[in-house]
Design an enzyme around this catalytic site. Structure first.
Site, PDB file in Angstrom:
ATOM      1  N   GLY A   1      15.202  46.457 116.148  1.00 37.79           N
ATOM      2  CA  GLY A   1      16.541  47.039 116.193  1.00 37.79           C
ATOM      3  C   GLY A   1      16.526  48.085 117.295  1.00 37.79           C
ATOM      4  O   GLY A   1      15.627  48.955 117.326  1.00 37.79           O
ATOM      5  N   ALA A   2      17.496  47.996 118.217  1.00 40.58           N
ATOM      6  CA  ALA A   2      17.438  48.824 119.423  1.00 40.58           C
ATOM      7  C   ALA A   2      17.234  50.323 119.130  1.00 40.58           C
ATOM      8  O   ALA A   2      16.319  50.942 119.695  1.00 40.58           O
ATOM      9  CB  ALA A   2      18.693  48.584 120.265  1.00 40.58           C
TER      10      ALA A   2
ATOM     11  N   ARG B   1       9.120  45.223 125.004  1.00 42.76           N
ATOM     12  CA  ARG B   1      10.322  44.372 124.871  1.00 42.76           C
ATOM     13  C   ARG B   1      11.322  44.810 125.949  1.00 42.76           C
ATOM     14  O   ARG B   1      11.607  46.000 126.071  1.00 42.76           O
ATOM     15  CB  ARG B   1      10.954  44.496 123.477  1.00 42.76           C
ATOM     16  CG  ARG B   1      10.055  43.996 122.356  1.00 42.76           C
ATOM     17  CD  ARG B   1      10.821  43.840 121.053  1.00 42.76           C
ATOM     18  NE  ARG B   1      11.646  42.651 121.038  1.00 42.76           N
ATOM     19  CZ  ARG B   1      12.534  42.375 120.073  1.00 42.76           C
ATOM     20  NH1 ARG B   1      12.712  43.231 119.078  1.00 42.76           N
ATOM     21  NH2 ARG B   1      13.243  41.268 120.106  1.00 42.76           N
TER      22      ARG B   1
ATOM     23  N   GLN C   1      16.455  37.826 110.723  1.00 39.85           N
ATOM     24  CA  GLN C   1      16.788  39.228 110.443  1.00 39.85           C
ATOM     25  C   GLN C   1      17.971  39.341 109.481  1.00 39.85           C
ATOM     26  O   GLN C   1      18.058  40.296 108.710  1.00 39.85           O
ATOM     27  CB  GLN C   1      17.122  39.972 111.741  1.00 39.85           C
ATOM     28  CG  GLN C   1      15.930  40.226 112.652  1.00 39.85           C
ATOM     29  CD  GLN C   1      15.730  39.126 113.673  1.00 39.85           C
ATOM     30  OE1 GLN C   1      16.092  37.971 113.429  1.00 39.85           O
ATOM     31  NE2 GLN C   1      15.154  39.447 114.803  1.00 39.85           N
TER      32      GLN C   1
ATOM     33  N   ASP D   1      22.119  45.424 121.929  1.00 38.23           N
ATOM     34  CA  ASP D   1      20.848  45.874 122.506  1.00 38.23           C
ATOM     35  C   ASP D   1      21.019  46.485 123.887  1.00 38.23           C
ATOM     36  O   ASP D   1      20.208  47.291 124.324  1.00 38.23           O
ATOM     37  CB  ASP D   1      19.847  44.726 122.546  1.00 38.23           C
ATOM     38  CG  ASP D   1      19.419  44.373 121.136  1.00 38.23           C
ATOM     39  OD1 ASP D   1      20.127  43.592 120.488  1.00 38.23           O
ATOM     40  OD2 ASP D   1      18.418  44.944 120.666  1.00 38.23           O
TER      41      ASP D   1
ATOM     42  N   ASN E   1      23.040  40.973 122.620  1.00 40.09           N
ATOM     43  CA  ASN E   1      22.647  41.177 121.223  1.00 40.09           C
ATOM     44  C   ASN E   1      21.854  39.950 120.799  1.00 40.09           C
ATOM     45  O   ASN E   1      21.680  38.997 121.568  1.00 40.09           O
ATOM     46  CB  ASN E   1      23.874  41.412 120.336  1.00 40.09           C
ATOM     47  CG  ASN E   1      23.489  41.891 118.934  1.00 40.09           C
ATOM     48  OD1 ASN E   1      22.706  42.832 118.793  1.00 40.09           O
ATOM     49  ND2 ASN E   1      24.010  41.246 117.904  1.00 40.09           N
ATOM     50  N   LYS E   2      21.385  39.963 119.574  1.00 44.18           N
ATOM     51  CA  LYS E   2      20.541  38.891 119.048  1.00 44.18           C
ATOM     52  C   LYS E   2      21.086  37.503 119.371  1.00 44.18           C
ATOM     53  O   LYS E   2      22.288  37.270 119.298  1.00 44.18           O
ATOM     54  CB  LYS E   2      20.413  39.097 117.533  1.00 44.18           C
ATOM     55  CG  LYS E   2      19.605  38.090 116.775  1.00 44.18           C
ATOM     56  CD  LYS E   2      18.235  37.831 117.348  1.00 44.18           C
ATOM     57  CE  LYS E   2      17.418  39.098 117.579  1.00 44.18           C
ATOM     58  NZ  LYS E   2      16.225  38.832 118.438  1.00 44.18           N
TER      59      LYS E   2
END
Ligand code: MRU
Length: 359
Positions: free
Chosen positions: A55-56, A100, A207, A248, A258-259
């Site tokens: 999670g950012a 990451r 997630q 993110d 994002n994801k």
């Protein structure tokens, strides 16, 4: 009195002796609650890379504590030699930053920590290290405040009984408290506003199924888990009034990483006329990226698709896979970006700049 529905999980904190970072291992949830005590730069790097902490915002907070722990440990080797101390700090910073690439919070919080070292040059090293600890704590406190404000703004967009589709996990585990995209669910409970969550499982690392369903269930939010490919039918059936997702990295024009799977949800939402909201603390905006095409998308190992969370491999061992961990949702698909300073509407190039840009 803080009436916020809190799941009471310390997902990132300093150990009691302040020589390590302690996290809840998110890769083991919801089956096992395991806390890890991490000290070495390789352990700290690995925790981010393997999504034990994820999670950012949580990654940024974790990285800040990691830099404090590593800097404190380096004191015994560097005596009072600032140049040696700073070289070591930069080496560790670059290393942690390589874990990451997509969430900008990681590099931003690392920069914030480096700024402390630079600003305090000339002080005894133990003083600089104390300042690093204070800064890491401040980063975490700031996150709590930002998430709280974002949750308030988010809640103002919906009403009691609304069905909200979420993707991935933008909750308390992904931040340090409250969450961003899930914040309105927690706040809603305390205000008597009962939102109904529709939770995308979020392949390949689940997630949504593992973390979002766990968090929401724990505080009694009505929560229905769906496979990612069911988003279209629940929208068509009229069950979804809005989509809430985290982010993110948000480019200056509002394009949002994002994801993986988020952009598909946004396309569907547009088709069915459902508002699609991105929940974004200011730390996640990157004015250095002009648009989504400047955002680096992390590619992850094939095994996550073929094996992770299955008792047996689900595909031939030698089949080729493509596993981007994030995608970019074009700004034109986003109804609004919810920040701690207010809600931005298109055109985002203008509205984000007005709220946040400091020359
Ligand atoms: O790979 P992950 O689990 O770190 O990805 C997380 C997300 O995409 C979240 O939606 C994002 O970081 C926002 S969390 C408040």
């Amino acid at each position: 009195m803080n009436k916020y529905a809190d799941i009471h999980i310390d997902n990132v904190k300093l150990s009691e002796d302040e020589k390590a970072v302690v996290i809840i291992d998110q890769s083991k949830l919801p089956g096992e609650t395991v806390y890890l005590t991490l000290k070495s730069n390789t352990e700290l790097w690995d925790a981010i890379y393997t999504l034990k902490v994820r999670g950012a915002p949580a990654i940024g907070i974790f990285a800040a504590y990691a830099m404090y722990v590593l800097a404190a440990a380096s004191l015994k080797d560097t005596g009072n030699n600032f140049e040696e101390f700073y070289d070591n700090f930069k080496r560790n910073k670059n290393y942690i930053n390589s874990s990451r690439p997509t969430a900008v919070n990681l590099s931003k919080m690392l920069d914030r920590m480096e700024n402390v070292v630079v600003a305090e040059k000339g002080q005894p090293l133990f003083v600089i290290v104390e300042k690093l600890k204070e800064e890491a704590k401040k980063i975490q406190e700031d996150d709590v405040k930002m998430c709280r404000a974002i949750s308030e703004y988010g809640l103002s967009l919906v009403k009691d009984g609304d069905g909200i589709l979420t993707h991935c996990n933008a909750g308390q585990l992904a931040t340090s408290k409250y969450g961003t995209g899930l914040g309105p669910f927690f706040l809603g409970i305390e205000r008597g506003i009962r939102l109904k969550a529709w939770v995308d499982e979020t392949r390949p690392l689940l997630q949504g199924a593992r973390l979002t369903a766990y968090e929401l269930n724990k505080v009694g939010v009505e929560c229905t888990l769906i496979c990612d490919n069911m988003a279209s039918i629940v929208m068509k059936e009229g069950k979804i009034d809005a989509c809430f997702v985290g982010c993110d990295r948000v480019a200056a024009n509002g394009d949002t990483a994002n994801k993986i799977g988020t952009s598909g949800v946004a396309v569907l939402a547009k088709y069915y006329g459902i508002p699609f909201y991105v929940f974004c603390p200011s730390e996640t905006i990157d004015f250095n990226c002009r648009s989504g095409s400047d955002i680096e998308i992390e590619k992850r190992p094939d095994a996550e698709i073929k094996r992770a969370f299955f008792a047996e491999p689900i595909a031939p061992d030698d089949v080729k896979c493509y596993n981007p961990a994030f995608d970019v949702t074009d700004s034109e698909l986003i109804t609004a970006i919810v920040t701690e300073r207010g809600i931005c509407y298109p055109p985002y190039g203008k509205s984000l700049k007005e709220l946040f840009y400091k020359e």
